[in-house]
Design a protein around this motif. Structure first.
Motif, short mmCIF file in Angstrom:
data_model
loop_
_atom_site.label_atom_id
_atom_site.label_comp_id
_atom_site.label_asym_id
_atom_site.label_seq_id
_atom_site.Cartn_x
_atom_site.Cartn_y
_atom_site.Cartn_z
N VAL A 190 18.54 -1.83 -49.08
CA VAL A 190 19.66 -2.60 -49.63
C VAL A 190 20.59 -1.66 -50.39
CG1 VAL A 190 18.36 -4.75 -49.77
CG2 VAL A 190 18.32 -3.16 -51.70
N ALA A 191 21.83 -2.10 -50.61
CA ALA A 191 22.81 -1.28 -51.31
C ALA A 191 22.52 -1.29 -52.81
CB ALA A 191 24.21 -1.77 -51.03
N THR A 192 22.63 -0.13 -53.44
CA THR A 192 22.45 -0.01 -54.89
C THR A 192 23.63 0.71 -55.55
OG1 THR A 192 21.20 2.05 -54.56
CG2 THR A 192 19.93 -0.01 -54.73
N THR A 199 23.74 -5.18 -47.38
CA THR A 199 23.11 -4.07 -46.65
C THR A 199 24.13 -3.24 -45.88
OG1 THR A 199 22.68 -5.50 -44.74
CG2 THR A 199 20.93 -5.30 -46.38
N GLY A 200 25.39 -3.65 -45.89
CA GLY A 200 26.41 -2.90 -45.16
C GLY A 200 27.80 -3.40 -45.49
N LEU A 214 25.36 3.60 -51.22
CA LEU A 214 24.12 4.24 -51.65
C LEU A 214 23.02 3.20 -51.55
CD1 LEU A 214 25.50 6.06 -54.82
CD2 LEU A 214 25.34 6.93 -52.47
N CYS A 215 21.83 3.58 -51.10
CA CYS A 215 20.83 2.59 -50.70
C CYS A 215 19.45 2.89 -51.28
CB CYS A 215 20.73 2.55 -49.17
SG CYS A 215 22.33 2.36 -48.33
N ALA A 216 18.58 1.87 -51.27
CA ALA A 216 17.19 2.02 -51.71
C ALA A 216 16.35 0.97 -51.00
CB ALA A 216 17.07 1.86 -53.21
N TYR A 217 15.06 1.27 -50.84
CA TYR A 217 14.11 0.31 -50.27
C TYR A 217 13.60 -0.58 -51.39
CZ TYR A 217 14.19 3.57 -46.36
OH TYR A 217 14.60 4.38 -45.32
#
Length: 555
Positions: free
Chosen positions: A136-138, A75-76, A156-159
């Motif tokens: 979370v990272a995608t 997540t980071g 880059l992130c997504a739920y």
């Protein structure tokens, strides 16, 4: 490339600093007993596959592949480098692995931990790229100039939804990313999210040291067994709201009297959103709110408990406030309506042409009493029949320092102060709301509620259309990034500066000035405050978005 696989025990994340800065009927609340909630379900992790990477890798490189302990996702990331006025490559990358679970159809991310690092993290200059809460990272953006050293990264992130699908989210902060050249964009395979990182350092006498010369992500599909599908999730309260977007409309049922369905979507400032509720099998109302979670956090902070009590005091809606004396005849004296105020020129015939006031615009049904019934505006409350994410269980009251009564008032009060629009047409007519986002960030919440207990076995649909917006993407307020803590002291002057934006600044000389007896000051370098650094990095990548810079000023 066959990097070594190494795992180490994760370290606990450093303690966070606190930020130091500047007629409704309440429904009954019954908090479900902890035993009634099902145990959170961990995800099933599919095959782990690496992405392509940036930088260079050869036989002289020291490789390290770090996979989060299941059930965790990336997540980071935190990047480290030597502090210098000239360009310095990244010397260390430390991923944040966060536990993932699903609870009654709602995915939750908890217990973020700094995990095994690639390279050297002892340097004095660091920057983070954290996905928004719940994401979370995608993938990532990265820049590797010169001979391949990594210069900066942005996640880059997504739920993540309980059915394993992903909904786009704002990117993480730009960690050392050059706003003029964000570099290459690399993503996981569709439907996959990052569960680890892969990197290498330049060959060196000391293993895993020197500049970072290669970076990639390790990705996998995550799924949850036995969880309700998105459309069947128990999103009957705002904490359990189902994520939606322009590309993912929602559909569900209201099968019980008093039941509501909640949704939320990420917004960007200076845009317009339109929500359409169609396929109604009964008389439903559509209600739109600003970010209720932000309001709830505000109301449940220690300094705002007294304010909350005042807002819901017994005399807040006292009958005396509406007594006849409040509307005395003198308030409507003839002088208040002098003839000059109504001169003929003020009311020219063209201003009142028949087309301006078509009968349909003022039909009796548009102003029927039921359209303004209390149920259309009253806040939703807990019920024993609904399940909530574990973050809102009774055990969460104590850490917040709240009594059950305060929690109940904040739960309803957050909705009351966030309400911005209602569509309440008669019968099964389609509902629609169009509203601006103004300067808001975060999420808007949507509630579909049966009028006077209306319900139906026919599914409804809620669709979202977003237009405009100077930022091009929802903005992140970085609530997890530490801010500066104010401490009592004797200083008379505060000197605020930003060493990153003032190249060549001599901090020692500035501190010497602050130490003078007539100044008696302290120097605060904004570049040492993670929250300000993340917000500034976001603003640098969104040059045309003035709201991004406003977030820096408001922090």
């Amino acid at each position: 490339m066959n990097p070594l696989l190494r795992r180490r025990t994760p370290r606990s994340r450093l303690g966070r600093l606190c930020v130091f800065g500047l007629g409704v009927t309440l429904l009954a609340l019954t908090v479900p007993a902890p035993s009634a909630a099902a145990d959170p379900v961990p995800p099933v992790t599919g095959e782990i596959l690496g992405t392509s990477g940036i930088g260079t890798y050869d036989e002289t490189s020291d490789a390290l592949r770090v996979i989060c302990d299941a059930p965790r996702s990336i997540t980071g990331i935190t990047l480290y480098r030597v502090s210098n006025e000239v360009f310095e490559p990244v010397t260390g990358i430390e991923p944040t692995c966060t536990s993932v679970s699903a609870d009654n159809g709602v995915v939750t991310l908890t217990d973020p931990q700094q995990f095994t690092a690639i390279g050297d993290t002892s340097q004095d200059d660091s920057s983070t790229s954290n996905c928004p809460p719940g994401a979370v990272a995608t993938g990532f953006r990265g820049h590797a100039p010169g001979i391949g050293e990594i210069a900066g990264l942005q996640l880059l992130c997504a739920y993540l939804n309980a059915d394993g699908t992903l909904t786009p989210a704002p990117p993480g902060g730009a960690a050392f990313i050059d706003p003029e050249d964000a570099g290459t964009e690399i993503t996981c395979d569709p439907g996959s999210s990052a569960v680890g990182v892969n990197g290498a350092t330049a060959g060196n006498e000391e293993p895993n040291s020197g500049e970072i010369t290669f970076f990639a992500l390790e990705c996998a599909e995550l799924s949850f067994e036995g969880q309700p599908p998105v459309d069947g999730a128990p999103n009957t309260t705002w904490p359990a709201a189902t994520l939606m977007s322009d590309s993912t409309p929602a559909s569900n049922l209201i099968t019980e009297p008093g039941q509501a369905r909640w949704y939320k979507f990420a917004i960007q400032p200076d845009s317009t959103v339109q929500l359409d509720l169609t396929g109604l099998g009964a008389n439903y109302d559509l209600t739109v709110f600003k970010d209720i979670d932000q309001a709830f956090t505000f109301l449940t902070s220690t300094e705002d408990l007294a304010l909350l009590g005042a807002e819901f005091a017994a005399d807040a809606y006292s009958p005396s406030a509406f007594s006849p004396s409040a509307f005395s005849p003198s308030a409507f004296s003839p002088s208040a309506f002098s003839p000059s105020a109504f001169s003929p020129s003020a009311f020219s015939p063209s201003a009142f042409s028949p087309s301006a006031f078509s009968p349909s615009a003022f039909s009796p049904s548009a102003f029927s009493p039921s359209a303004f019934s209390p149920s259309a505006f009253s806040p939703s409350a807990f019920s024993p029949a609904v399940s909530l994410p574990s973050a809102f269980s009774p055990s969460s009251l104590a850490p917040r320092g709240l009594t059950e009564a305060e929690f109940r008032e904040a739960f309803s009060g957050a909705q009351t102060r966030s309400l911005i629009a209602v569509s309440a047409r008669e019968g099964t007519a389609e509902e629609s709301v169009r509203t601006a986002t103004w300067s808001n960030t975060g999420f808007f919440y949507v509630r579909v509620h049966g009028r006077n207990g209306a319900s139906s076995t026919q599914p409804f649909q809620v669709s979202l259309t977003t237009t405009g917006g100077s930022c091009g993407t929802p903005l992140d307020s970085f609530p997890d990034s530490p801010s500066i803590v104010g401490e009592p002291g004797s200083a008379r002057t505060v000197i605020l500066t930003d060493s990153r934006r003032l190249p060549g600044l001599d901090l020692a000389q500035l501190q010497g000035f602050a130490d003078r007896a007539e100044i008696d000051g302290v120097v605060v370098d904004a570049d040492t405050v993670p929250l300000l650094r993340d917000l500034n990095a976001q603003a640098d990548t969104l040059v045309g978005c003035g709201y991004a810079k406003n977030l820096v000023a408001q922090a």
